[in-house]
Design an enzyme around this catalytic site. Structure first.
Site, PDB file in Angstrom:
ATOM      1  N   GLU A 140      29.832  76.825 165.927  1.00 11.64           N
ATOM      2  CA  GLU A 140      31.046  76.072 165.602  1.00 11.64           C
ATOM      3  C   GLU A 140      32.237  76.514 166.441  1.00 11.64           C
ATOM      4  O   GLU A 140      33.064  75.686 166.842  1.00 11.64           O
ATOM      5  CB  GLU A 140      31.354  76.248 164.116  1.00 11.64           C
ATOM      6  N   ASP A 141      32.331  77.821 166.720  1.00  9.08           N
ATOM      7  CA  ASP A 141      33.549  78.368 167.327  1.00  9.08           C
ATOM      8  C   ASP A 141      33.379  78.908 168.734  1.00  9.08           C
ATOM      9  O   ASP A 141      34.339  79.413 169.323  1.00  9.08           O
ATOM     10  CB  ASP A 141      34.109  79.487 166.432  1.00  9.08           C
TER      11      ASP A 141
END
Length: 630
Positions: free
Chosen positions: A86-87
């Site tokens: 996600e990051d």
């Protein structure tokens, strides 16, 4: 002095490895260490709001998953990696190649999906994505709970608005879910952390009251504890005895529930007796032996037993509760629990016992979730999709439950505040739809009456009884609400709606008004509401025919008469026998021989109402009859 974060990171990661090492293979331990190294590299440039390196968060989540939730190695690997896709630039496919499809699946479920537009909202879509995984695998939810727990433990670094958002989510969604999965300690900590950030003043006030009470009661509670410990030791029973105060959130909730202030709230604390079960002895038998020994020494409060061993809560909680009189003249709540029961309360669904007990609820929830998803979004009653979805979901994993019984002894678990109607729908939709009245513990009861733990419920049906809108307010379970809404939704849509001010009935002089949403409302011609509308929007006035169609309309007739013997019977005979109407309510008051009577019943038309008024007016000594529809 700057912190040596490299040492802190390595030390905390090593604790995770040391926790997992005794229960996994050497190759799996190497995979776990490799997952840490990938997470460390991927998050190397990121910091948390606290200023700490971001990698400390995945390490903490992995530690909770490993130690507090006792999850498997792939789950702990996924905990290390849960924010990587996600990051950071690393992808799910890369994780799959390096750690296998199972880990990739877990990380994928935990990864928020960025979209140009969301079906409900970003927040609710994320909830739905994680909940959908329950239908095949419980582990993503467990990892998400570990993630949420660490976020709540470090929430003080966030802005107040972010604190409120995250705390609100936690109290509404994550804490009840943890409770339902049997994770009592996780649920309790989440509730209290949420309470701390949502209502800091109340939290601090109750925390101070608890601390003060603990100091004030310390000596006599310790004396009571030692008396219990000594009594058991004399009988040769190995057990730990500890006094535990309830957490601030639990106390706050009880204060609101019972309307008590802190000083008048009963059972702010309890005494926990955790025993070792001797080899070859049944846990229940051991608990009852301890109960017998303690009640020989202390006076027992009548009706003070709660047996959660034979009747566990649906989240798997088991214990034997009894109230004993201490030598300082206060009833003390004592929980008698085995070491295994205590362990199950910590691990919940992940314990062997928990899988069996909570699995029953989990299967029910999977079916409910499948049904919620298959029926899609409901925009009725001003709900948007997200609110509608979340209300249905949270109604299915209610925070606490009661166990009631059918006359043949079948146990039925329902949410607190459930009614007899909820019980009826739990039996079947047909029984619920036609439920007319109930008997609770042998006593006649309304179908809308609330139930308490241990009630024996018998439902009586009538084919002429059908669901009505008011019954929605009397049920709390998703199953009952859905069945009532499905029935109401199957009925033909009315051509128009009645004015809520003048309450017209068929046969009266009425007029229609076309509302801005296209619906047609009907009004009496003397209704002040429609007179005002006609003066402003005259083109929207239309003629309508309002004819009887079998629908009953409520009417209340007020009778004023000279009081006399037999007047009540004459009125009942006129309405019930001569006019064949069912009386819904009857109220009367008498002042100086003048009686005023209000009688409510259902009618079909204005001509029927005129006939009724005429018949009642003809009764001897009746002076005035007035009717009001609703």
């Amino acid at each position: 002095m700057d912190k040596d974060y490299d040492t802190i990171i390595e030390t905390r990661a090593r604790k995770v490895f040391d926790t997992m090492a005794p229960r996994i293979s050497a190759p799996d331990l190497m995979r776990l260490q490799d997952a840490f190294l990938l997470a460390k590299e991927a998050h190397s440039s990121q910091v948390r709001k606290t200023g700490e390196p971001y990698i400390l968060h995945p390490i903490a989540v992995a530690g909770i998953a490993a130690k507090e939730l006792n999850l498997d190695v792939n789950s702990v690997i996924a905990a290390f990696l849960h924010d990587v896709a996600e990051d950071t630039p690393h992808s799910i496919s890369e994780i799959g190649i390096r750690f296998g499809d199972d880990v990739a699946y877990l990380v994928d479920v935990l990864t928020k999906k960025e979209k140009k537009s969301y079906e409900m909202s970003r927040q609710v879509d994320n909830f739905r994505q994680i909940l959908d995984s329950i239908q095949t695998d419980i582990r993503p939810i467990m990892i998400k709970l570990a993630d949420r727990l660490h976020n709540m433990r470090t929430l003080s670094s966030m802005r107040p608005d972010k604190q409120m958002k995250i705390a609100g989510e936690t109290d509404y969604f994550y804490a009840p879910l943890a409770n339902r999965l049997g994770l009592y300690q996780v649920k309790t900590e989440l509730e209290n952390l949420s309470f701390k950030f949502r209502c800091p003043h109340d939290f601090e006030e109750i925390s101070a009251l608890v601390d003060g009470d603990r100091q004030q009661q310390m000596q006599r509670l310790e004396r009571f504890r030692m008396q219990l410990q000594g009594t058991l030791a004399e009988a040769g029973i190995i057990a730990s005895v500890e006094v535990e105060y309830r957490e601030p959130y639990s106390i706050w909730r009880k204060m609101r529930k019972f309307g008590d202030d802190f000083n008048h709230l009963k059972y702010r604390h309890f005494t926990n007796v955790v025993f070792t079960t001797p080899p070859g002895m049944d846990e229940k038998a051991m608990a009852l032996r301890i109960y017998s020994i303690l009640t020989d020494r202390f006076k027992e409060k009548p009706g003070g037993i709660s047996n959660y061993i034979d009747s566990p809560k649906e989240n798997g909680y088991q214990s034997f509760h009894v109230k004993l009189l201490a030598d300082f003249g206060r009833w003390q709540e004592v929980h008698i629990t085995s070491e295994e029961m205590s362990r199950n309360a910590r691990l919940g669904y992940m314990s062997e016992e928990g899988r069996e007990i909570i699995g029953v609820w989990l299967e029910k929830f999977r079916k409910a979730l499948h049904d919620i998803n298959s029926h899609g979004c409901n925009l009725e009653d001003g709900h948007d999709c997200g609110i509608d979805f979340m209300e249905k979901v949270t109604a299915s994993f209610y925070n606490d439950d009661i166990m009631v019984f059918s006359p043949n002894g079948k146990a039925v678990v329902l949410p607190q505040k459930s009614s007899c109607l909820d019980f009826a729908y739990e039996m079947s939709d047909k029984i619920g739809n036609h439920a007319k009245y109930a008997r609770v513990n042998g006593f006649l009861s309304s179908i809308k009456a609330p139930l308490r733990r241990g009630d024996v419920v018998q439902i009586f049906t009538d084919e002429d009884v059908v669901p009505t809108p008011d019954k929605l307010k009397s049920v709390v379970t998703y199953k009952a609400k859905k069945a009532i809404k499905d029935y109401l939704g199957s009925l033909p849509k009315p051509k128009f709606k009645r004015c809520p001010v003048c309450h017209p009935i068929p046969g009266e002089e009425v007029i229609g008004f076309r509302d801005t949403d296209g619906t047609l409302s009907i009004h009496k011609r003397d209704c002040q509401a429609v007179i005002g509308l006609a003066s402003q929007f005259g083109d929207d006035i239309v003629s309508v025919d309002f004819i009887p169609d079998g629908t009953l309309y409520n009417v209340t007739v007020t009778v004023k008469a000279v009081d006399r013997y037999h007047l009540f019977l004459d009125l009942v005979d006129c309405i019930s026998n001569k006019l064949n109407l069912n009386i819904d309510s009857y109220n009367s008051s008498t002042t100086d021989s003048i009686v005023t009577i209000q009688i409510s019943f259902g009618i079909h038309s204005y001509s029927e109402l005129q006939k009724i008024v005429s018949h009642i007016s003809g009764i001897k000594d009746v002076d005035e009859v007035r009717a009001r529809t609703s």
